[in-house]
Design an enzyme around this catalytic site. Structure first.
Site, PDB file in Angstrom:
ATOM      1  N   ALA A  48       0.819  -1.192   0.000  1.00 51.57           N
ATOM      2  CA  ALA A  48       0.000   0.000   0.000  1.00 51.57           C
ATOM      3  C   ALA A  48       0.859   1.251   0.000  1.00 51.57           C
ATOM      4  CB  ALA A  48      -0.906  -0.026   1.224  1.00 51.57           C
ATOM      5  N   THR A  49       1.196   1.720  -1.165  1.00 52.16           N
ATOM      6  CA  THR A  49       2.193   2.783  -1.284  1.00 52.16           C
ATOM      7  C   THR A  49       2.302   3.246  -2.724  1.00 52.16           C
ATOM      8  OG1 THR A  49       3.756   2.383   0.514  1.00 52.16           O
ATOM      9  CG2 THR A  49       4.728   2.854  -1.579  1.00 52.16           C
TER      10      THR A  49
END
Lengths: 264, 239
Positions: A48-49
């Site tokens: 998640a990035t």
């Protein structure tokens, strides 16, 4: 007496493995548990990035958003995903936050340890290769979903240009010539970069398209944080050139985003 | 059964001390002194890539006189132990005092071992003070520890010298040293001191940017305070 036996044979990672395995729990704990089933979801879930790197005429820009995500919630708004490594390289990480930060720290110490003991910096290529080993050593945890995927960029003093390396979960190393973005928002960022990137762009233009790529990623991806204009939290941007690694000041990043927003 | 020879502990110690001081007497000197922005380290050393002064950790440098091979391994082990400690706890927890104790214990153990030759080296462990440390903290001041071959160490203030003619050089510094020197003035003080000492030596004695090694720990630097000065930079400072 001090134990002098590993003189000249070891890097820092190897020394920790042999002498202080308890400090490497992240990278060795997985041995007994690596039979856990691997699911498609476990690989996707934790990246998640958005972190990215763009080559420009004097080097390379590396950047990352600031948000850490816990499931559907914001875990942290000011997390750092881009770290300077030595004078001419930087690493950005995507994946499970704990092991990510651990790997970035370990990598940085390894490179600095090499430089101090040998008296010269490890070549950019050498650094990129070592990072492969580090990613591979995390394979057990990666199979359980605690993946760490780095993006590595630096200024190659020998070749006089910026270079970007991306990795897969088992340590495969691939060089990108112009730009790349990874993480859950990576694909969205790459789309923007694909449209905006031209070879030999200058620093200002590189910063602009990097800022725009993170904006677009944050727009499409729930796990990527865009500029937070109320709390004044902005993505981190670093430039790596012959002169060294430099963080783009927050005020300058704010200007980039104000310009971008005014054009929307 | 033959009777083993008796040698008194005093005699053993004296023998080792004599042995080492004959070696150290040959060793070129290293001088460390405080200047306005930190600590300046200067060694007579015409070699280009073999150094007597080196970086250990963020604020810590090591200088050595004597046998390079014996000092080199201690340098690398010092870096190793410092990095491990900094990795385990926090970078600020690595201090010169801790490192000095580590070296001191090791050198003392080697010097006392009946089957080992004492190390023919002397060390200076230097640490740059933390300017924003609390006023009463010992970390605020620059620290210089002088470790002798047998591990016995002393704290030095403002300047310290190791090597063959350390005593003579210290005597000169006692007269000439002043606080708050600029880097160039501090460097010139050292080179002039070397020249004074060598005044009676052969005519071909030279002290110039090619024959000295210069490094500093400077407050103005970022995390890593250690910096080696290039020959060009030394030339400019000596002009």
């Amino acid at each position: 007496m001090l134990d002098l036996s590993d003189y000249g044979t070891s890097g820092f990672f190897q020394i920790l493995k042999r002498r202080h395995p308890e400090l490497l729990a992240t990278f060795t704990a997985s041995d007994g548990a690596s039979n856990a089933p691997v699911t498609e979801a476990s690989f996707r879930h934790y990246e998640a990035t958005t972190v990215l790197a763009v080559v420009y005429n004097a080097g390379v820009v590396m950047a990352g958003d600031r948000q850490a995500t816990e499931g559907y919630q914001v875990g942290e708004r000011r997390i750092q995903k881009v770290y300077p490594v030595d004078r001419h390289s930087a690493i950005a990480v995507a994946g499970a936050a704990g092991p990510c930060i651990e790997m970035a720290k370990l990598f940085q110490v390894e490179i600095e340890f090499y430089e101090k003991t040998e008296g010269v910096s490890l070549s950019l290529e050498g650094q990129a290769n070592f990072l492969s080993h580090l990613v591979r050593s995390n394979l057990g945890l990666a199979m359980q979903g605690l993946i760490v995927l780095p993006l590595f960029a630096g200024y190659d003093l020998k070749r006089q240009r910026g270079r970007i390396f991306k990795y897969d979960a088992i340590g495969g190393r691939y060089e990108e010539d112009d730009y790349y973005a990874i993480g859950s928002g990576g694909k969205d960022a790459r789309t923007t970069l694909k449209k905006r990137y031209t070879p030999e762009i200058d620093r200002q233009r590189a910063l602009e398209i990097v800022a725009e790529a993170i904006w677009d990623a944050a727009d499409e991806d729930i796990a990527t944080g865009g500029p937070d204009l109320i709390r004044k939290i902005f993505p981190t941007l670093y430039t790596v050139t012959e002169e060294g690694v430099a963080e783009v000041p927050e005020t300058a990043v704010e200007v980039l985003y104000n310009d971008l927003i005014s054009r929307l | 059964m033959s009777t083993p020879y008796y040698v008194s502990p005093e005699q053993i110690r004296q023998d080792k001390e004599d042995f080492v001081s004959r070696g150290i007497a040959q060793a070129k000197e290293v001088v460390v002194l405080e200047y306005r922005d930190g600590l300046l380290m200067v060694a007579e050393n015409p070699r280009k890539t073999t150094f007597k002064i080196s970086e250990i950790y963020d604020r810590i440098a090591l200088a050595a006189a004597g046998r390079i091979a014996e000092y080199e391994i201690l340098r690398v082990v010092g870096i190793r132990e410092s990095e491990v400690k900094g990795f385990r706890y926090y970078r600020e927890d690595v201090t010169a005092k801790w490192l000095t104790n580590l070296y001191s214990q090791h050198m003392g153990a080697v010097a006392q071992a009946w089957d080992a030759k004492p190390l023919e080296i002397e060390l200076l462990v230097c640490e740059l003070g933390v300017t924003d440390a609390p006023a009463n903290s010992e970390l605020r001041n620059n620290q210089i520890y002088h470790i002798a071959f047998d591990g016995i160490y002393s704290e030095e203030e403002k300047y310290a010298v190791i090597g063959g003619r350390a005593t003579a050089i210290t005597e000169i510094l006692e007269q000439r040293y002043t606080d708050g020197l600029e880097m160039s003035a501090a460097l010139q003080l050292v080179t002039q001191t070397f020249r004074t000492i060598e005044a009676d030596a052969a005519d071909d004695y030279q002290i110039n940017p090619q024959t000295i090694e210069v490094a500093c720990l400077e407050q103005t630097a970022e995390r890593r305070k250690f910096r080696r000065l290039s020959t060009d930079e030394v030339t400019t400072l000596l002009d």
